[in-house]
Scaffold this motif. Structure first.
Motif: not given
Length: 294
Positions: A233-254
């Motif tokens: 309900n709060t993701a828009t084209k101009s202000v999207p969300w980025y849903v990042i896989p986070a089980d591996n911290k280094w990958y999520s940081r990249l």
């Protein structure tokens, strides 16, 4: 790999976190290669932040949301390590104080929005007011908001209004020269369990653990649904969300560092140019310095 495109969510479809992977992409490189790339990204961000600060026309707000132990603190520490502290500030929003509760729920948030020229980081944010309170509606009842006196009034319609508030708030920031970047670090329940165990078993990590973490873990499914609804309900084209896989911290940081750099690079950032008068003053000052004797 275009992480910005891969993990961008604009709200066109209903989000279902249970269907999204928390593990790295299949093309995941070695940790050594990832660390080298992050180091390069930090150098690029340092340059971008220098221009942002000097130009003083745009502001950047970076929002991190996640379940406990998803790596928000270490994310900020690693990817922002090269940024000039004068041009960056981090705010963390926990349980509101009595003074904060006496105001509208965005009052304490707006006070921490960075100045133009700055990068502001919210380690948890105004989204707590549609997440924790969604799982624990008594929080809203106890805040004595208008005519709300019982849990049944803290319903879907109540949160729909808040989602509308947040969309307007983010549009308002954009209208005032702000880039808003929102990241959800998507961690599995199994990975959270392992991180909690490490926090308990490793003495130097004990301080990170709280009994409240275990209490809230019981509401895992409720939080996943609350995040589904909030992000959808709060993701828009101009202000999207980025849903990042986070089980591996280094990958999520990249992923996060790549996305931040890409989005900042889209701003027309540049060091201020001087007009002829200012250039002449610089030349005069240089001549004066050259004539000095030690």
């Amino acid at each position: 790999m275009n992480f910005e495109k891969q993990y961008r969510y604009t709200g066109k479809q209903t989000l279902h976190l249970t269907k999204l992977d928390t593990q790295p992409d299949a093309d995941y490189k070695s940790e050594k290669v990832i660390k080298e790339q992050i180091a390069q990204n930090i150098k690029q961000l340092t340059d971008l932040q220098g221009k942002l600060y000097a130009q003083d026309r745009y502001g950047v707000l970076i929002v991190f949301q996640a379940m406990d132990a998803a790596g928000k603190d270490s994310m900020i520490a690693h990817i922002m390590s090269g940024v000039n502290p004068q041009g960056c500030n981090v705010s963390s929003f926990k349980q509101p104080t009595t003074k904060e509760v006496a105001h509208d729920y965005l009052w304490r948030i707006h006070d921490q929005v960075p100045k133009r020229g700055m990068i502001g980081i919210f380690n948890r944010s105004y989204y707590e007011d549609v997440l924790v309170s969604r799982v624990h509606p008594n929080i809203i009842v106890n805040e004595h908001i208008g005519d709300i006196e019982k849990k049944s009034q803290v319903d879907d319609a109540f949160f729909d209004r808040r989602f509308k508030d947040l969309r307007y708030f983010e549009d308002y920031l954009q209208h005032n020269g702000y880039l808003v970047l929102k990241f959800f670090l998507h961690m599995s329940k199994a990975e959270q369990k392992q991180r909690f165990i490490r926090r308990i078993e490793i003495p130097s990590h004990n301080w990170k653990f709280s009994a409240a973490d275990i209490r809230e873990r019981k509401y895992w499914d409720d939080y996943q649904q609350a995040y589904d609804d909030a992000i959808t309900n709060t993701a828009t084209k101009s202000v999207p969300w980025y849903v990042i896989p986070a089980d591996n911290k280094w990958y999520s940081r990249l992923c996060v560092s790549e996305i931040i750099n890409k989005r900042l690079s889209e701003l027309p950032l540049a060091y201020p140019s001087l007009d002829a008068t200012d250039q002449a003053q610089l030349k005069t000052a240089l001549n004066q310095l050259d004539r000095e004797t030690d």
